[in-house]
Design a protein around this motif. Structure first.
Motif, mmCIF file in Angstrom:
data_model
loop_
_atom_site.group_PDB
_atom_site.id
_atom_site.type_symbol
_atom_site.label_atom_id
_atom_site.label_comp_id
_atom_site.label_asym_id
_atom_site.label_seq_id
_atom_site.Cartn_x
_atom_site.Cartn_y
_atom_site.Cartn_z
ATOM 1 N N GLU A 21 0.838 -1.203 0.000
ATOM 2 C CA GLU A 21 0.000 0.000 0.000
ATOM 3 C C GLU A 21 0.871 1.251 0.000
ATOM 4 O OE1 GLU A 21 -3.384 2.337 2.598
ATOM 5 O OE2 GLU A 21 -2.917 0.273 3.115
ATOM 6 N N LEU A 22 1.921 1.252 0.815
ATOM 7 C CA LEU A 22 2.837 2.388 0.834
ATOM 8 C C LEU A 22 3.456 2.585 -0.547
ATOM 9 C CD1 LEU A 22 4.375 4.636 2.284
ATOM 10 C CD2 LEU A 22 6.052 2.908 3.014
ATOM 11 N N SER A 23 3.863 1.518 -1.163
ATOM 12 C CA SER A 23 4.450 1.570 -2.496
ATOM 13 C C SER A 23 3.504 2.233 -3.491
ATOM 14 C CB SER A 23 4.799 0.152 -2.962
ATOM 15 O OG SER A 23 5.190 0.138 -4.304
ATOM 16 N N GLY A 24 2.252 1.829 -3.458
ATOM 17 C CA GLY A 24 1.260 2.412 -4.360
ATOM 18 C C GLY A 24 0.989 3.876 -4.085
ATOM 19 N N ARG A 25 0.988 4.233 -2.825
ATOM 20 C CA ARG A 25 0.685 5.629 -2.459
ATOM 21 C C ARG A 25 1.803 6.587 -2.830
ATOM 22 N NH1 ARG A 25 -1.810 6.276 3.358
ATOM 23 N NH2 ARG A 25 -1.649 8.441 2.663
ATOM 24 N N VAL A 26 3.050 6.135 -2.753
ATOM 25 C CA VAL A 26 4.172 7.044 -3.028
ATOM 26 C C VAL A 26 4.784 6.838 -4.404
ATOM 27 C CG1 VAL A 26 4.714 7.392 -0.593
ATOM 28 C CG2 VAL A 26 5.842 5.549 -1.847
ATOM 29 N N GLY A 27 4.371 5.792 -5.102
ATOM 30 C CA GLY A 27 4.849 5.579 -6.467
ATOM 31 C C GLY A 27 6.263 5.055 -6.582
ATOM 32 N N VAL A 28 6.704 4.282 -5.592
ATOM 33 C CA VAL A 28 8.019 3.638 -5.677
ATOM 34 C C VAL A 28 7.837 2.142 -5.459
ATOM 35 C CG1 VAL A 28 9.235 5.698 -4.873
ATOM 36 C CG2 VAL A 28 8.621 3.935 -3.236
ATOM 37 N N SER A 29 8.806 1.385 -5.898
ATOM 38 C CA SER A 29 8.706 -0.070 -5.793
ATOM 39 C C SER A 29 8.888 -0.544 -4.351
ATOM 40 C CB SER A 29 9.767 -0.737 -6.680
ATOM 41 O OG SER A 29 11.058 -0.495 -6.146
ATOM 42 N N THR A 30 8.345 -1.717 -4.072
ATOM 43 C CA THR A 30 8.548 -2.315 -2.752
ATOM 44 C C THR A 30 10.026 -2.626 -2.545
ATOM 45 O OG1 THR A 30 8.025 -4.517 -3.610
ATOM 46 C CG2 THR A 30 6.224 -3.281 -2.585
ATOM 47 N N ARG A 31 10.709 -2.934 -3.630
ATOM 48 C CA ARG A 31 12.149 -3.203 -3.529
ATOM 49 C C ARG A 31 12.907 -1.969 -3.029
ATOM 50 N NH1 ARG A 31 16.111 -5.356 -8.376
ATOM 51 N NH2 ARG A 31 17.993 -5.385 -7.121
ATOM 52 N N LEU A 32 12.551 -0.795 -3.562
ATOM 53 C CA LEU A 32 13.197 0.440 -3.118
ATOM 54 C C LEU A 32 12.864 0.723 -1.650
ATOM 55 C CD1 LEU A 32 14.919 2.922 -3.611
ATOM 56 C CD2 LEU A 32 12.883 4.070 -4.491
ATOM 57 N N LEU A 33 11.631 0.481 -1.242
ATOM 58 C CA LEU A 33 11.252 0.686 0.153
ATOM 59 C C LEU A 33 12.030 -0.245 1.078
ATOM 60 C CD1 LEU A 33 7.400 1.126 -0.253
ATOM 61 C CD2 LEU A 33 9.104 2.913 0.205
ATOM 62 N N ARG A 34 12.240 -1.485 0.645
ATOM 63 C CA ARG A 34 13.041 -2.421 1.446
ATOM 64 C C ARG A 34 14.494 -1.945 1.528
ATOM 65 N NH1 ARG A 34 10.018 -6.192 -1.717
ATOM 66 N NH2 ARG A 34 8.299 -7.001 -0.462
ATOM 67 N N TYR A 35 15.010 -1.412 0.430
ATOM 68 C CA TYR A 35 16.363 -0.874 0.424
ATOM 69 C C TYR A 35 16.469 0.306 1.393
ATOM 70 C CZ TYR A 35 20.612 1.472 -1.062
ATOM 71 O OH TYR A 35 21.837 2.090 -1.059
ATOM 72 N N GLN A 36 15.485 1.188 1.351
ATOM 73 C CA GLN A 36 15.496 2.330 2.264
ATOM 74 C C GLN A 36 15.428 1.858 3.713
ATOM 75 O OE1 GLN A 36 12.310 4.802 0.771
ATOM 76 N NE2 GLN A 36 13.610 5.689 -0.811
ATOM 77 N N GLU A 37 14.710 0.785 3.961
ATOM 78 C CA GLU A 37 14.674 0.200 5.304
ATOM 79 C C GLU A 37 16.054 -0.336 5.689
ATOM 80 O OE1 GLU A 37 12.677 -3.507 7.764
ATOM 81 O OE2 GLU A 37 11.951 -3.068 5.754
ATOM 82 N N GLU A 38 16.706 -1.049 4.784
ATOM 83 C CA GLU A 38 18.049 -1.584 5.047
ATOM 84 C C GLU A 38 19.042 -0.468 5.372
ATOM 85 O OE1 GLU A 38 19.229 -3.808 1.627
ATOM 86 O OE2 GLU A 38 17.630 -5.280 1.856
ATOM 87 N N GLN A 39 18.860 0.693 4.738
ATOM 88 C CA GLN A 39 19.759 1.827 4.945
ATOM 89 C C GLN A 39 19.401 2.629 6.200
ATOM 90 O OE1 GLN A 39 22.556 2.158 3.021
ATOM 91 N NE2 GLN A 39 21.761 0.199 2.315
#
Length: 75
Positions: A21-39
């Motif tokens: 849902e976050l991915s859809g709302r902000v227009g970025v991939s779930t992969r990028l969100l996971r990367y941002q979490e890792e960082q």
């Protein structure tokens, strides 16, 4: 009377979203969100089932990250 802990659970559920849902709302991939979490840029709550739950504030956070990257803050 409803127990306080139950009210907190209901409030938490209303204020969170899964990564898709976050991915859809902000227009970025779930992969990028996971990367941002890792960082360490995002800190979703993790449930026992392994699902990530992001608070509403994560929408603004991701948009801020995108703005900074767009302005060249990644160099």
């Amino acid at each position: 009377m409803v127990e306080h802990s139950h009210l907190c659970d209901v409030k938490w559920q209303a204020a969170v979203m899964r990564i898709t849902e976050l991915s859809g709302r902000v227009g970025v991939s779930t992969r990028l969100l996971r990367y941002q979490e890792e960082q360490g840029l995002l800190a979703p709550r993790r449930e026992e089932n392994g699902y990530r739950y992001h608070e509403e504030a994560a929408v603004e956070r991701v948009e801020q990250i995108r703005g900074l990257l767009g302005a060249g803050a990644d160099h």
